[in-house]
Design a protein around this motif. Structure first.
Motif, short mmCIF file in Angstrom:
data_model
loop_
_atom_site.label_atom_id
_atom_site.label_comp_id
_atom_site.label_asym_id
_atom_site.label_seq_id
_atom_site.Cartn_x
_atom_site.Cartn_y
_atom_site.Cartn_z
N TYR A 69 -2.48 6.07 -5.35
CA TYR A 69 -1.13 5.70 -5.78
C TYR A 69 -0.95 6.17 -7.21
N TYR B 75 5.56 5.81 -15.69
CA TYR B 75 6.27 4.79 -16.45
C TYR B 75 6.93 5.42 -17.68
N LEU C 263 8.66 1.34 -14.63
CA LEU C 263 8.44 2.33 -13.58
C LEU C 263 9.69 3.17 -13.38
N ARG D 23 2.67 8.32 -3.35
CA ARG D 23 1.42 7.93 -2.70
C ARG D 23 0.68 9.17 -2.24
N THR E 191 -9.92 -1.08 -5.20
CA THR E 191 -9.24 -2.22 -4.60
C THR E 191 -7.74 -2.18 -4.89
N GLY E 192 -7.36 -1.27 -5.78
CA GLY E 192 -5.96 -1.19 -6.13
C GLY E 192 -5.60 -2.05 -7.32
N ASN E 193 -6.54 -2.81 -7.80
CA ASN E 193 -6.24 -3.65 -8.95
C ASN E 193 -6.37 -2.94 -10.28
N PRO F 298 -1.25 -4.59 -4.99
CA PRO F 298 -1.82 -3.39 -5.57
C PRO F 298 -2.73 -2.62 -4.64
N GLY F 299 -3.32 -3.31 -3.68
CA GLY F 299 -4.30 -2.61 -2.87
C GLY F 299 -3.78 -2.13 -1.54
N GLY F 300 -2.56 -2.52 -1.22
CA GLY F 300 -2.06 -2.17 0.09
C GLY F 300 -1.05 -1.06 0.05
N ASN F 301 -0.24 -0.98 1.06
CA ASN F 301 0.78 0.05 1.13
C ASN F 301 2.16 -0.50 0.79
N GLY F 302 2.17 -1.69 0.26
CA GLY F 302 3.45 -2.29 -0.07
C GLY F 302 3.89 -1.94 -1.48
N ASP F 303 4.53 -2.87 -2.10
CA ASP F 303 5.11 -2.64 -3.41
C ASP F 303 4.03 -2.75 -4.48
N ASN F 304 3.65 -1.62 -5.05
CA ASN F 304 2.61 -1.62 -6.07
C ASN F 304 3.15 -1.69 -7.48
N GLU F 305 4.46 -1.68 -7.65
CA GLU F 305 5.03 -1.56 -8.99
C GLU F 305 4.52 -2.67 -9.88
#
Lengths: 112, 116
Positions: free
Chosen positions: A32, A36, A46, A51, A96-98, B97-104
């Motif tokens: 991702y 910004y 943002l 993606r 983890t996306g964090n 943040p980790g999925g395919n949803g809203d990461n903003e």
């Protein structure tokens, strides 16, 4: 960990011209990539994101392209206006996306 | 309505003091973050936290500690403040943040910390 490089650090363009900011990332697991915009004295906000399953995304005068193979992505602003003047940050999100890893920022000045 | 708020907006203090910055989000997000932005405008992540894990940037001194009394708050405590801690600190939150949803990520207005 992820390493995001951003170029150029400063960019000046004439009003109406295009501006391009480039970023590279190191971790192929990043999936991702947001951009910004931070105006002077304000918070980052943002403006566009992409993606890893998409190669290009456009929203009016701004567009982002992603090359997964080369691990780089770019922000394109067309028909620049003085209000586009700000610091722009790219970011890569992985694992983890964090973890949001930001580039070092590009200070864009649009000269009227 | 303010989505992510921080207090105070400005904080001036002496070296060696202990201080806290508060952050609250009313977006119902699961993950909150703290960033440090130095004079060169570099935006460096310090912590990310949700109800499952705390991820700490290993470059952050242990004088900095996040405290989360509930999902809507992530406060930043700083012990034994040093001159180099002077910066703008931003809180932020995101939903998925980790999925395919809203990461903003939504950022707070920032807290300008000056250590004298």
């Amino acid at each position: 960990g992820e390493n995001v490089e951003q170029h150029p650090s400063t960019l000046s363009v004439q009003e109406g011209d295009s501006a391009v900011i480039k970023c590279t990332y190191s971790d192929s697991a990043s999936n991702y990539f947001p951009w910004y915009k931070q105006e002077l004295g304000k918070r980052p906000q943002l403006i566009i994101d992409i993606r890893s399953n998409v190669g290009e995304k456009k929203d009016q005068r701004i567009a982002v392209t992603l090359n997964k193979t080369a691990k780089h992505f770019s922000l394109h602003i067309t028909e620049t206006q003085p209000e586009d003047s700000a610091v722009y940050f790219c970011a890569a999100v992985y694992g983890t996306g964090n973890q949001f890893y930001f580039g070092t920022g590009t200070s864009l000045t649009v000269i009227p | 309505d303010t989505a992510v708020s921080q207090t105070p907006k400005y904080l001036v203090t002496q070296m060696g003091n202990d201080k806290s910055i508060k952050c609250e989000q009313n977006l119902g997000h699961d993950t909150m973050y703290w960033y440090k932005q130095d004079s060169k405008k570099f935006l460096k992540i310090m912590f990310s936290y949700n109800n499952k894990e705390l991820i700490i940037n290993e470059t952050v001194p242990n004088r900095f500690s996040p405290k989360s009394p509930d999902k809507a708050h992530l406060n930043l405590h700083i012990n034994s403040l040093e001159l180099g801690d002077s910066a703008v600190y931003f809180c932020a939150s995101s939903q998925d943040p980790g999925g395919n949803g809203d990461n903003e990520q939504f950022f707070g207005p920032g807290t300008r910390l000056t250590v004298l």
